[in-house]
Design an enzyme around this catalytic site. Structure first.
Site, PDB file in Angstrom:
ATOM      1  N   LEU A  68       0.860  -1.178   0.000  1.00 37.36           N
ATOM      2  CA  LEU A  68       0.000   0.000   0.000  1.00 37.36           C
ATOM      3  C   LEU A  68       0.899   1.231   0.000  1.00 37.36           C
ATOM      4  CD1 LEU A  68      -2.908  -0.739   2.541  1.00 37.36           C
ATOM      5  CD2 LEU A  68      -3.075  -0.504   0.056  1.00 37.36           C
ATOM      6  N   ASP A  69       0.463   2.272  -0.700  1.00 35.54           N
ATOM      7  CA  ASP A  69       1.231   3.517  -0.679  1.00 35.54           C
ATOM      8  C   ASP A  69       1.397   4.006   0.754  1.00 35.54           C
ATOM      9  OD1 ASP A  69       0.948   3.228  -3.397  1.00 35.54           O
ATOM     10  OD2 ASP A  69      -0.729   4.638  -3.522  1.00 35.54           O
ATOM     11  N   THR A  70       2.444   4.767   0.979  1.00 28.81           N
ATOM     12  CA  THR A  70       2.713   5.253   2.339  1.00 28.81           C
ATOM     13  C   THR A  70       1.536   6.046   2.884  1.00 28.81           C
ATOM     14  OG1 THR A  70       5.077   5.357   1.834  1.00 28.81           O
ATOM     15  CG2 THR A  70       4.316   6.584   3.754  1.00 28.81           C
ATOM     16  N   HIS A  85       0.395   2.749  -7.213  1.00 21.96           N
ATOM     17  CA  HIS A  85      -0.446   3.961  -7.230  1.00 21.96           C
ATOM     18  C   HIS A  85      -1.567   3.860  -8.271  1.00 21.96           C
ATOM     19  CE1 HIS A  85       2.604   5.750  -4.690  1.00 21.96           C
ATOM     20  NE2 HIS A  85       3.521   5.683  -5.640  1.00 21.96           N
TER      21      HIS A  85
END
Length: 356
Positions: free
Chosen positions: A220-222, A305
């Site tokens: 998962l993106d930060t 993303h």
């Protein structure tokens, strides 16, 4: 007066004398019984006649507590044998090894019932996998809800090999080995790695007290929140992220509108990105407050993303993104930063999703 005084004196004298005469008479008629302070407690050979009677035991009157100790008999051990030295024990061990060095291992006969059978009892395997007590697992077998390698089990006492046999309960595969499965509601700002060389907060910080090494399933993106799975089942993790199996992920995105009515159609038809087309499997508007929209996007791709890039390319940059489901595992009311163990049913559903 003198005679009366002498009578009194003689009376006292006679009293004292009477006692002395009595002792003398006793000494003349029979052996005088020794007084306590005169008794002797010699036992064994050469004991005196004045010693205690055999019926009185070793706790004779006037003696110490426990009575006198008996004399050691010939041939009896007097002391505890001294302990063997370490050098002696080492030499004995070396001699034993040399003696049995060339001999084959002796196989003892299997005398207890069922010893000739291999594997573990089915109810024991189910209980270890978390399906309740052994009695509860026996009831599952009686209800014909358990199958081994596609065959429904109809009798108790079946044995299975957890490494080879496939066990299912209600059609869902049972993780018979010591696998662990967790779901974490990842907060924003947490890096999707188990260790971060820069010292940032990462997924490994939530499982530092686990004896078994876990790894995350996908990323998962930060700044993206939501469901991320952690496990030590390598094959399951590989299949869940492989495009071949197309496991769907669902996201809630906050965007600012107004949005056109055909936004969902655009996302489903495909959005051209720098690394190729990206298509959504499902789209709907969950909530609208003025120009603020909360939309739900479902897709089976796992490119970096991917949701943010699709909506940005359509003209709607994402302010906040939360993954609410990974395949059959949903976020529910799990709070941000909380780690929970997946149930047996959830694990079975995950395995069913990727044909395990």
């Amino acid at each position: 007066m003198r005679s009366s005084g002498s009578g009194r004196n003689s009376g006292r004298g006679n009293h004292r004398g009477a006692g002395n005469n009595r002792d003398e008479r006793q000494g003349q008629g029979r052996p005088r019984k020794p007084r306590p302070e005169e008794r002797r407690y010699d036992v064994g050979p050469g004991a005196s006649q004045d010693g205690p009677k055999s019926g009185r035991g070793g706790t004779a009157r006037g003696g110490a507590k426990g009575g006198p100790k008996k004399a050691q008999q010939p041939g009896q051990r007097g002391r505890t044998a001294p302990a063997r030295s370490r050098e002696y024990e080492a030499r004995a061990e070396e001699r034993n090894r040399e003696r049995y060095a060339g001999k084959k291992d002796v196989k003892l006969p299997k005398t207890f019932p069922g010893a000739e059978q291999e594997g573990e009892r089915l109810q024991k395997v189910l209980a270890r996998a978390g399906y309740g007590s052994r009695r509860a697992c026996e009831e599952l077998i009686d209800q014909a809800r358990v199958e081994i390698n596609g065959e429904i089990v109809t009798e108790q006492g079946r044995r299975v090999d957890p490494e080879k046999d496939e066990v299912k309960v209600d059609g869902l595969t049972v993780a018979t080995q010591s696998y662990q499965f967790f779901s974490l509601n990842k907060p924003a700002g947490v890096v999707s790695t188990m260790e971060d060389p820069e010292g940032r907060q990462c997924l490994g910080d939530y499982v530092t007290n686990r004896e078994t090494r876990l790894f995350h399933v996908g990323r998962l993106d930060t700044e993206t929140e939501g469901v991320i799975l952690l496990t030590n089942h390598g094959e399951l993790a590989h299949r869940l992220t492989h495009p071949k199996y197309g496991v769907k992920k669902t996201y809630l995105a906050h965007i600012v509108g107004p949005i056109p009515r055909d936004l969902g159609k655009q996302l489903k038809d495909g959005i051209q990105l720098e690394d190729g087309y990206a298509r959504a499997d499902h789209f709907r508007v969950v909530e609208q407050t003025g120009k603020n929209y909360l939309v739900e996007v479902t897709l089976h791709e796992g490119r970096k993303h991917i949701v943010r890039r699709m909506l940005a390319e359509a003209g709607f940059p994402v302010d906040r993104l939360v993954r609410t489901a990974f395949g059959p595992i949903t976020l529910g009311d799990q709070k941000s930063g909380w780690l929970r163990r997946l149930s047996n049913t959830e694990v079975g559903m995950l395995m069913q999703e990727v044909d395990l």
